[in-house]
Design an enzyme around this catalytic site. Sequence first.
Site, short mmCIF file in Angstrom:
data_model
loop_
_atom_site.label_atom_id
_atom_site.label_comp_id
_atom_site.label_asym_id
_atom_site.label_seq_id
_atom_site.Cartn_x
_atom_site.Cartn_y
_atom_site.Cartn_z
N SER B 21 0.82 -1.21 0.00
CA SER B 21 0.00 0.00 0.00
C SER B 21 0.86 1.26 0.00
CB SER B 21 -0.90 0.00 1.23
OG SER B 21 -1.68 1.18 1.25
N ASN B 69 9.70 8.27 4.21
CA ASN B 69 8.60 9.02 3.62
C ASN B 69 7.67 9.58 4.67
OD1 ASN B 69 5.58 7.94 3.52
ND2 ASN B 69 6.92 6.13 3.65
N ALA B 70 7.14 10.76 4.37
CA ALA B 70 6.05 11.34 5.16
C ALA B 70 5.07 11.93 4.16
CB ALA B 70 6.56 12.40 6.13
N ASN B 99 -6.43 -0.77 1.49
CA ASN B 99 -5.81 -0.36 2.75
C ASN B 99 -6.72 0.70 3.38
OD1 ASN B 99 -3.53 1.67 4.07
ND2 ASN B 99 -2.90 -0.46 4.20
N CYS B 130 0.24 3.59 10.32
CA CYS B 130 0.93 4.65 9.59
C CYS B 130 1.60 5.59 10.58
CB CYS B 130 -0.03 5.45 8.72
SG CYS B 130 0.85 6.77 7.84
N LYS B 165 -2.70 -4.35 9.52
CA LYS B 165 -1.29 -4.15 9.16
C LYS B 165 -0.57 -3.58 10.37
CE LYS B 165 1.73 -2.03 5.76
NZ LYS B 165 1.76 -1.39 4.45
N THR B 193 6.26 0.95 8.02
CA THR B 193 7.59 1.57 8.07
C THR B 193 8.05 1.84 9.50
OG1 THR B 193 6.49 3.67 7.79
CG2 THR B 193 7.40 2.64 5.81
N GLY B 243 8.66 -5.71 3.77
CA GLY B 243 9.81 -4.94 4.24
C GLY B 243 11.07 -5.20 3.45
N GLY B 265 7.07 -2.92 -1.85
CA GLY B 265 6.77 -1.49 -1.87
C GLY B 265 7.84 -0.69 -2.56
#
Lengths: 288, 309
Positions: B21, B69-70, B99, B130, B165, B193, B243, B265
């Site tokens: 996702s 990432n953000a 998701n 998240c 998740k 993450t 991962g 991903g």
Amino acid sequence: MIRGAAYTVGLMPVDVLAEVVANTPLAPDYNVLTLAAPAIAKHAAPGQFVMIRTAAGLDPLLRRPFSIFEHVRDADGRLVGISILNKRAGAGTARLYAARPGDRLAVLGPLGRPFVPVHPPAEAWMVAGGVGLAPFASVASALADLGTSMTLFYGARSARDLYYESLFTGLGTRLVLTTEDGSRGEPGRVTGPLARELAARPADRPLTIYACGPTPMMRAVARLGDTAGCPVYVSLEPVMGCGMGGCYSCVVPIRHDDAGGTHLVRSCVDGPVFAAATLDWDQLGSGH
Amino acid sequence: MADLSVRIGALTLRNPFMSASGCFGYGVEYADAIDLASLGAVVVKGLFLEPREGHAPPRIVETPAGMINAIGLQGIGVRRFVAEKMPELRRLGATVIVNVCGTTIDEYCEVSRVLADTEGVAAIELNISCPNIKEGGIQFGCSLAGTHDVVSAVRRVTTLPLFPKLTPNVTDVASFARAAEEAGADAVSLVNTFLAMAIDVETRTPMLSNVMGGLSGPAIRPIAVRMVWECRQAVKLPIIGIGGITSARDALEFFIAGATAVQVGTANFVDPFIWAGLTAGVDAYLDRHGLPRVADLVGQLQIPRKAHV
Ligand SMILES: Cc1cc2nc3c(=O)[nH]c(=O)nc-3n(C[C@H](O)[C@H](O)[C@H](O)COP(=O)(O)O)c2cc1C
């Protein structure tokens, strides 16, 4: 150079392991890489880009976006590849600066929305700042094919940062050069002569402006074009993760209503070429 | 040709490779380049009930063998997804897993209800992990009670397969897998993450506008493999391993550690054509090892008995 080609945009991108045919140094931090990639060259329209892997391993991991500079042809006129204009700035671009003929690089493309070249009687002005020259070789070539009269306003820090003038004059482009240190052309920013010529031109002659360079330059060009009433198209160069619309990292703010509302869109799939009037230039900040 | 199909609860996938996702848009972005039906499943970007803008750029920064990432879960909201993206995904024959995000338990339930009424949604992946949003999400995923409450609440509103998740940003991920199992999940996806940060030392400013973000990519793979292994021993549920997977070999590690399927991903950003090589590589491995089914490999870690000295 593309001659009289009809561009087919939106075709599926391909990923090719392209051989480096030549690495031409331009200045301490700039070089042009010529890549054998006929499958990409065949479908690439002016202003489109490619994503290049700079290392075979995991570091750097992500690809880097590059405007397609030239369409490269062999002696018989067959399309054999593309070139890119590289500026050594980080680990990835340093590797491309040091690439040697015979090296192979994974090149994904063509990607993104192109510049649409205008037809006569409209006139085309291109405005490039530094490495922002990159998309304009193919734009100029397409304009030449259409017989459109064109001018390139080209600004850089100093004389040794101005490249490929003969490529543009060879296509019939009128050149207006500026350097910040005054070592060549008019001293100062490229927007100086642009503003002057915009004010002096006959109002009844349709004009389209194409710009690529640092964000403050493009913002100034957008404002000048708006005041003069001519459409401006810019090519943005934000940090990109994937180039395919998958990651949402290369977003830029566009106005989505007249009330000042903005919306973030992906530069890779909705750009990198945008009509300047649709962008929110106040929000388009240093992150880009 | 070995049998690459895998079963996750009631769901059968043609192969064990899914997009992760947030790393594959809504799937349709890749439809010109690859055959979406050739993936085990397309897991689309996280969706709330309403559209969201996400964080200001810069949203990503590259780190050794990885990236932080953000994005902040920018998205079009579940209703627009159903109206604008699902018809195309159905037409292309993709197995679609959505998701699901929420800031409250009610929102998770409401989004899930909309999806339960939508033709062609194969399963729900509950994003309780998240690291990039202030409220909701990880706040559920970092508390055992929160995890249990969200999963059991969504369980009551849909019969769709449900895959919470999990976040790796906890001390004992296995206890979260257990909480999910007890609450009625059909599988667990792990990992999301790792909370991370990078700094520009010249300007002494954070590299991301959100300051912190989530680390993904090959850099996290050994930790993710370890977490799959820990969860394998704690729960009976199928595990979807995630991962840093960049190759068939990487995926095999996850299968052997106990994952029934995997997601890819960050590697898809580097190589959008990665999928054919993953299935071919696993197929070749199974042939070489005389295994008829990829399912035979799941959890087959052999730990040699300690030699006496
Ligand atoms: C740019 C980006 C966006 C992501 N968005 C989401 C998301 O919307 N929902 C989610 O559950 N995970 C999201 N993730 C996490 C991934 O799905 C995956 O769990 C993580 O990246 C680890 O896998 P990888 O190393 O193969 O990338 C995102 C990851 C990245 C890099």
